[in-house]
Design an enzyme around this catalytic site. Sequence first.
Site, PDB file in Angstrom:
ATOM      1  N   GLU A  27      35.949 -26.373 -40.200  1.00 60.36           N
ATOM      2  CA  GLU A  27      35.148 -26.064 -40.431  1.00 60.36           C
ATOM      3  C   GLU A  27      35.950 -25.924 -42.482  1.00 60.36           C
ATOM      4  O   GLU A  27      37.047 -26.350 -42.805  1.00 60.36           O
ATOM      5  CB  GLU A  27      35.199 -24.040 -41.353  1.00 60.36           C
ATOM      6  CG  GLU A  27      34.907 -23.130 -41.465  1.00 60.36           C
ATOM      7  CD  GLU A  27      34.833 -22.356 -40.916  1.00 60.36           C
ATOM      8  OE1 GLU A  27      35.420 -21.182 -39.515  1.00 60.36           O
ATOM      9  OE2 GLU A  27      34.178 -20.900 -41.636  1.00 60.36           O
ATOM     10  N   ASN A  72      32.542 -19.038 -40.481  1.00 58.98           N
ATOM     11  CA  ASN A  72      31.778 -17.794 -41.266  1.00 58.98           C
ATOM     12  C   ASN A  72      31.247 -18.659 -42.846  1.00 58.98           C
ATOM     13  O   ASN A  72      30.410 -17.555 -43.254  1.00 58.98           O
ATOM     14  CB  ASN A  72      33.575 -17.236 -41.510  1.00 58.98           C
ATOM     15  CG  ASN A  72      33.742 -15.625 -41.235  1.00 58.98           C
ATOM     16  OD1 ASN A  72      33.417 -16.536 -39.638  1.00 58.98           O
ATOM     17  ND2 ASN A  72      34.490 -15.651 -40.307  1.00 58.98           N
ATOM     18  N   ASN A 172      26.110 -18.461 -37.262  1.00 51.27           N
ATOM     19  CA  ASN A 172      27.220 -17.871 -36.503  1.00 51.27           C
ATOM     20  C   ASN A 172      27.879 -16.936 -36.716  1.00 51.27           C
ATOM     21  O   ASN A 172      27.630 -16.386 -37.205  1.00 51.27           O
ATOM     22  CB  ASN A 172      28.649 -18.868 -37.160  1.00 51.27           C
ATOM     23  CG  ASN A 172      29.989 -18.522 -37.405  1.00 51.27           C
ATOM     24  OD1 ASN A 172      30.635 -19.379 -36.270  1.00 51.27           O
ATOM     25  ND2 ASN A 172      30.863 -18.040 -37.904  1.00 51.27           N
ATOM     26  N   GLU A 173      28.625 -16.184 -35.792  1.00 55.13           N
ATOM     27  CA  GLU A 173      29.176 -15.510 -35.038  1.00 55.13           C
ATOM     28  C   GLU A 173      28.251 -13.746 -35.869  1.00 55.13           C
ATOM     29  O   GLU A 173      28.739 -12.678 -37.291  1.00 55.13           O
ATOM     30  CB  GLU A 173      30.628 -14.863 -35.201  1.00 55.13           C
ATOM     31  CG  GLU A 173      31.401 -15.848 -34.559  1.00 55.13           C
ATOM     32  CD  GLU A 173      32.505 -15.589 -35.320  1.00 55.13           C
ATOM     33  OE1 GLU A 173      33.094 -14.906 -36.229  1.00 55.13           O
ATOM     34  OE2 GLU A 173      33.684 -16.126 -34.136  1.00 55.13           O
ATOM     35  N   TYR A 244      39.800 -15.515 -29.219  1.00 46.71           N
ATOM     36  CA  TYR A 244      41.383 -16.075 -29.719  1.00 46.71           C
ATOM     37  C   TYR A 244      41.683 -14.868 -28.738  1.00 46.71           C
ATOM     38  O   TYR A 244      41.760 -13.896 -28.927  1.00 46.71           O
ATOM     39  CB  TYR A 244      40.982 -15.708 -31.011  1.00 46.71           C
ATOM     40  CG  TYR A 244      40.280 -16.445 -32.229  1.00 46.71           C
ATOM     41  CD1 TYR A 244      40.629 -18.409 -32.238  1.00 46.71           C
ATOM     42  CD2 TYR A 244      38.634 -16.406 -32.530  1.00 46.71           C
ATOM     43  CE1 TYR A 244      39.562 -18.864 -32.582  1.00 46.71           C
ATOM     44  CE2 TYR A 244      38.194 -17.131 -32.718  1.00 46.71           C
ATOM     45  CZ  TYR A 244      38.664 -18.297 -33.292  1.00 46.71           C
ATOM     46  OH  TYR A 244      37.562 -19.728 -33.788  1.00 46.71           O
ATOM     47  N   GLU A 292      34.335 -21.936 -29.961  1.00 47.37           N
ATOM     48  CA  GLU A 292      35.320 -21.138 -30.488  1.00 47.37           C
ATOM     49  C   GLU A 292      36.432 -20.552 -29.484  1.00 47.37           C
ATOM     50  O   GLU A 292      35.923 -19.725 -29.295  1.00 47.37           O
ATOM     51  CB  GLU A 292      35.378 -20.310 -31.600  1.00 47.37           C
ATOM     52  CG  GLU A 292      34.078 -20.887 -33.344  1.00 47.37           C
ATOM     53  CD  GLU A 292      33.715 -19.564 -34.300  1.00 47.37           C
ATOM     54  OE1 GLU A 292      35.458 -18.862 -34.602  1.00 47.37           O
ATOM     55  OE2 GLU A 292      33.558 -20.217 -34.633  1.00 47.37           O
ATOM     56  N   GLN A 355      40.664 -24.673 -34.742  1.00 45.40           N
ATOM     57  CA  GLN A 355      40.277 -25.703 -35.116  1.00 45.40           C
ATOM     58  C   GLN A 355      40.985 -27.038 -34.928  1.00 45.40           C
ATOM     59  O   GLN A 355      41.897 -26.943 -34.098  1.00 45.40           O
ATOM     60  CB  GLN A 355      40.035 -24.925 -36.772  1.00 45.40           C
ATOM     61  CG  GLN A 355      38.992 -23.448 -36.491  1.00 45.40           C
ATOM     62  CD  GLN A 355      38.443 -23.766 -37.846  1.00 45.40           C
ATOM     63  OE1 GLN A 355      38.371 -24.119 -39.104  1.00 45.40           O
ATOM     64  NE2 GLN A 355      37.543 -22.659 -38.671  1.00 45.40           N
TER      65      GLN A 355
END
Length: 507
Positions: A27, A72, A172-173, A244, A292, A355
């Site tokens: 990212e 993000n 994304n999200e 996460y 992710e 990442q």
Amino acid sequence: MTDATARLDPHYEIADIDRRLFGGFVEHLGRHIYDGIFEPGHPSADADGFRTDVIELVKELGVSTIRYPGGNFVSGYRWEDGVGPVAERPRRLDLAWHSTETNEVGLHEFQTWLDRVGSELMLAVNLGTRGTQEALDLLEYANADTQTAWTDQRAENGRDTPFGVKMWCLGNEMDGPWQVGHLNAEDYGKLASRTAKAMRMIDPGVELVACGSSGRGMPTFGSWERTVLEHTFDDVEFISCHSYYQEHDGNAQEFLASGVDMARFIESVAAIADTVAATKKSDKRIMISFDEWNVWYLHNADGSESGHEFKGGAWPVAPRLLEDKYHALDAVVFGDLMITLLQHADRVRSASLAQLVNVIAPIMTEPGGPAWRQTTFFPFSITSRLAHGRAVRVPVSASTFTSEKLGEVETVNAVATIDDEGVSLFVVNRSTTDAANLRVDLAPLVRALGREVAVVESHLLHEDDLYAANTLEDRERVGVREAEASVDGELLSLALPAVSWTAIRLA
Ligand code: AHR
């Protein structure tokens, strides 16, 4: 010391392993790109400004696909800013990370870097501040093989042939209130569906990922997936999962149950996708892109979110953000997360470690200085190198512990993979107190192969100090060593220290 038993039977097949399970994620965030993979002036930089020491480490890590450019970040990104002459590219505010984006690296530069590391591009489109038209423009620019204004521009920018990007994330999200352009499930589902339909008109060969929940703990988890899939079921191949994990309040035992949480997340999303399939009288199976996953110390001890220090700050270029230092305990949990992904290889056909460099990453760098492997580097590189062919379930009988969140949890968890040259076994001992003697019954394997096997490679990740880490000052403090493993006829014996991850190769 406890005893545990397991059985390695090639008939307990889960599925062929899709190499995209070993994907990564880059990212535009903090020092990931700038001062991470791209640092002109660094002693190891190549003619394009890419650090070759980082390239070598990414190759060693063995990452298949790489998701780009966010995260993000993508929800405010204008992809056109990142193509064309570098000197003319605009500097922009990045609202997601409160930073300044210089746009020195964009699509073409990133593809050049990917060609050097040997990984495949997976793109995300901006469905936050932008919509269907801009996604179509990017797809036409990247994949069209006909002369158009966009492909002329691509050629002028140095690329005659299409990029040929196969996998595309539809935003994304979008369930997250923090996301620029956050939507409710109904609105996102409709937008994702019409964007997907239009994208297929340009390139019917693309594989599309609808945004699932950004965590199993999201208040909308479950209903989000159902609504989004009701709208997009016929349009996408994948729904995403993001997750996460971190140790809370020094409770290592609870943290070591993270793999179980990931398994339940995957199984719930698959169940919801199949429920939608049933209501549509369809046999189609929507796959999961776990795009992710990682250990991330997102929450500080006081419950506040880390990495958000720059909200309201001074819009820096490439600030130090999300630079988590991973210790041995993190790497054991991480290895278990990889075991969990393999255990669900029938449903998880793509995954992206979030990442890669400097930002919650297995690889760290110092500007002008060295690059090094964090503890999490080892389970990833070893699993990616050894797990080929098909994934095979390995039922284990071991002691259990009680997780506050997840109930009764097995201390030992394992999975195997079988390919033409041999068999790999990945095992974690989640107990914080007890080492385990694991005896694996190889009889079904030996019968199926028609010959006995031997240990040809073994790796143990374990530290008496659970919090030992690799740092700039001590870059090789934690690594892997040979495991205590032996085969006697049809029995494999393995010594598993408490809080350890082990990989064995049999041939
Ligand atoms: O990986 C860091 C961030 O975590 C990503 O930008 C976002 O998608 C997620 O919330």
